[in-house]
Design a protein around this motif. Structure first.
Motif, mmCIF file in Angstrom:
data_model
loop_
_atom_site.group_PDB
_atom_site.id
_atom_site.type_symbol
_atom_site.label_atom_id
_atom_site.label_comp_id
_atom_site.label_asym_id
_atom_site.label_seq_id
_atom_site.Cartn_x
_atom_site.Cartn_y
_atom_site.Cartn_z
ATOM 1 N N ASN A 43 0.808 -1.230 0.000
ATOM 2 C CA ASN A 43 0.000 0.000 0.000
ATOM 3 C C ASN A 43 0.840 1.278 0.000
ATOM 4 N N LYS A 44 2.019 1.213 0.597
ATOM 5 C CA LYS A 44 2.802 2.433 0.788
ATOM 6 C C LYS A 44 3.941 2.603 -0.207
ATOM 7 N N SER A 45 4.301 1.554 -0.959
ATOM 8 C CA SER A 45 5.467 1.649 -1.837
ATOM 9 C C SER A 45 5.276 0.842 -3.112
ATOM 10 N N LYS A 46 5.379 1.515 -4.242
ATOM 11 C CA LYS A 46 5.286 0.815 -5.533
ATOM 12 C C LYS A 46 6.487 -0.108 -5.734
ATOM 13 N N PHE A 47 7.620 0.304 -5.168
ATOM 14 C CA PHE A 47 8.813 -0.551 -5.272
ATOM 15 C C PHE A 47 8.570 -1.891 -4.580
ATOM 16 N N PHE A 48 8.083 -1.838 -3.338
ATOM 17 C CA PHE A 48 7.824 -3.080 -2.610
ATOM 18 C C PHE A 48 6.687 -3.872 -3.268
ATOM 19 N N ALA A 49 5.702 -3.173 -3.791
ATOM 20 C CA ALA A 49 4.602 -3.875 -4.473
ATOM 21 C C ALA A 49 5.133 -4.656 -5.664
ATOM 22 N N ASP A 50 6.037 -4.031 -6.391
ATOM 23 C CA ASP A 50 6.622 -4.721 -7.555
ATOM 24 C C ASP A 50 7.486 -5.893 -7.109
ATOM 25 N N GLN A 51 8.273 -5.704 -6.058
ATOM 26 C CA GLN A 51 9.120 -6.789 -5.562
ATOM 27 C C GLN A 51 8.287 -7.973 -5.066
ATOM 28 N N LEU A 52 7.222 -7.685 -4.367
ATOM 29 C CA LEU A 52 6.378 -8.754 -3.818
ATOM 30 C C LEU A 52 5.645 -9.512 -4.913
ATOM 31 N N SER A 53 5.378 -8.847 -6.025
ATOM 32 C CA SER A 53 4.677 -9.528 -7.122
ATOM 33 C C SER A 53 5.567 -10.550 -7.806
ATOM 34 N N HIS A 54 6.891 -10.416 -7.633
ATOM 35 C CA HIS A 54 7.829 -11.361 -8.251
ATOM 36 C C HIS A 54 8.602 -12.160 -7.216
ATOM 37 N N LEU A 55 8.155 -12.139 -5.974
ATOM 38 C CA LEU A 55 8.925 -12.760 -4.902
ATOM 39 C C LEU A 55 8.810 -14.278 -4.944
ATOM 40 N N ASP A 56 9.938 -14.961 -4.697
ATOM 41 C CA ASP A 56 9.917 -16.429 -4.631
ATOM 42 C C ASP A 56 9.591 -16.862 -3.206
ATOM 43 N N SER A 57 9.889 -18.067 -2.884
ATOM 44 C CA SER A 57 9.488 -18.645 -1.586
ATOM 45 C C SER A 57 10.306 -18.137 -0.402
ATOM 46 N N THR A 58 11.366 -17.336 -0.688
ATOM 47 C CA THR A 58 12.212 -16.885 0.432
ATOM 48 C C THR A 58 11.522 -15.864 1.318
#
Length: 431
Positions: A43-58
């Motif tokens: 909600n607060k960061s487009k950077f984190f939103a983008d990272q979470l959309s491609h995040l693996d199981s780690t």
């Protein structure tokens, strides 16, 4: 869950509710883990939103930081958990806000970015802080431009209006602002000098008819005030009071200030005209017997201002007809010639005597007088040189250079005249 609800139910570092870890690593490889919440980060960061959309199981997002901005990254993570209206109140310094702003822009945290901009735009800056802000804004681009709105150039019309107002205040056009009139007037004079510094807009402002009109009005006001203060000396019962001389010197200092700024506005001729006009009255007062052994500071300051007038006329910066130049010299040369040995004598009697014509002042006045005399018609030159050789004070000003040039010119002129007559005679005989 909405942003406000998420912020209330979650806290940074709460392992029991955390579903994502943010790992900050500095240049030395020192890592630090922060238990976070994906709902907050998205909600607060487009950077984190983008990272979470491609995040693996780690379930870990790693950010590499420098030693300089490591603490600012930590601060930003904490700010993500605050309600939007509380972020601005959390900043405690310009330095902190600048650092967090740069991180917020890099991580696309719009709410925090706007809060940083709001804070920096409103708070006062120190000089060093201003330099840091400008550096940061130059890197961040248009998004940060509102911060430096106070530094943006204004349009020419606004600049002119400010300049005119400053001139009016600096020359006391209108009622003075008591009880701090003198201090504010001095400040206005300093700012006028600064505004007359060389830049592209200065010539446009100083060429404006309204500006010139106000400056001429201010010069007239200052001359009038000085004459009144000077005349009041002869009515004073106690001329030994320092307050009396200080009052006149302040008025004369205003005139000297005008003398310094008018050349920058091509208005020095106005000053020379006014000074020439009031010179007779000035000398009538300061040469009165009541002031014979008093007001030495005033007398030296008068010579300093007159020296600038003589330089302006003598070196051709102000063009005056010969009769006016002759009158200027006849008015002030005897006074300067009289005052120099008197001041020297006072200095010899009392080594602590502060009022002197120093070497630079003497040389500049002497050079201006020589130049001024040599530009006069020959007969006027002869009158001044004859008077100089008759006086007891032949040493200052030393006009020997002018005398040598006059002698050479006189002989050359006579030779040219004889040669011209010979040519006419020969031409007549040949006919």
């Amino acid at each position: 869950m909405d942003k406000a609800g998420a912020a209330k139910s979650c806290a940074l570092g709460d392992r029991s509710t955390s579903d994502i870890t943010v790992r900050l690593t500095n240049r030395e490889g020192r890592p630090e883990w922060f238990c976070s919440h994906s709902s907050i980060l998205i909600n607060k960061s487009k950077f984190f939103a983008d990272q979470l959309s491609h995040l693996d199981s780690t379930a870990c997002i790693e950010i590499h930081c420098s030693d300089f901005d490591y603490d600012h990254h930590v601060s930003l993570l904490r700010l993500l958990y605050l309600p939007e209206d509380s972020v601005v109140d959390s900043f405690d310094s310009v330095k902190t806000a600048i650092g967090i702003l740069q991180v917020a822009v890099a991580l696309h945290c719009e709410e925090i970015t706007q809060s940083c901009i709001q804070y920096l735009e409103a708070i006062p800056w120190e000089d060093k802080e201003e330099e840091e802000i400008l550096k940061a804004v130059s890197k961040l681009g248009p998004v940060a431009m509102p911060i430096v709105a106070r530094l943006q150039p204004v349009d020419l019309s606004t600049t002119r209006n400010v300049f005119v107002s400053a001139i009016r205040f600096a020359t006391s056009i209108g009622a003075p602002c008591l009880p701090f009139g003198d201090e504010l007037k001095t400040s206005a004079q300093e700012q006028v000098e600064y505004m007359l510094g060389e830049d592209e807009d200065t010539s446009l402002i100083t060429a404006d008819d309204e500006v010139k009109s106000v400056v001429k009005m201010g010069l007239s006001q200052i001359c009038s005030s000085f004459e009144k203060e000077l005349s009041s000396l002869l009515l004073e019962s106690d001329l030994t009071s320092e307050a009396v001389e200080d009052r006149v010197l302040r008025s004369l200092s205003d005139l000297e200030w005008m003398c310094n700024i008018l050349p920058k506005m091509d208005l020095m001729k106005e000053f020379v005209s006014n000074w020439t006009e009031i010179s007779g009255h000035i000398l009538t007062v300061v040469e009165d017997r009541k002031l014979d052994s008093l007001m030495w500071g005033l007398k030296v300051k008068l010579i300093e201002v007159t020296g600038k007038v003589l330089e302006a006329v003598g070196y051709g910066n102000v063009i005056f007809p010969p009769p006016c130049r002759v009158q200027l010299l006849k008015t002030w040369l005897p006074y300067i010639r009289k005052m120099k040995p008197l001041l020297d004598s006072k200095g010899n009697e009392d080594l602590g005597f502060p009022h002197k014509m120093d070497e630079d002042l003497c040389e500049s006045i002497e050079g201006a007088i020589v130049s001024l005399i040599l530009a006069l018609p020959s007969n006027d030159q002869a009158d001044f040189l004859a008077d100089w050789m008759k006086t007891e004070q032949v040493r200052y000003p030393d006009l020997s250079e002018a005398f040598e040039v006059w002698c050479y010119r006189t002989k050359s002129a006579k030779r040219r005249l004889v040669e011209g007559l010979d040519k006419v005679s020969n031409a007549t005989v040949s006919l």
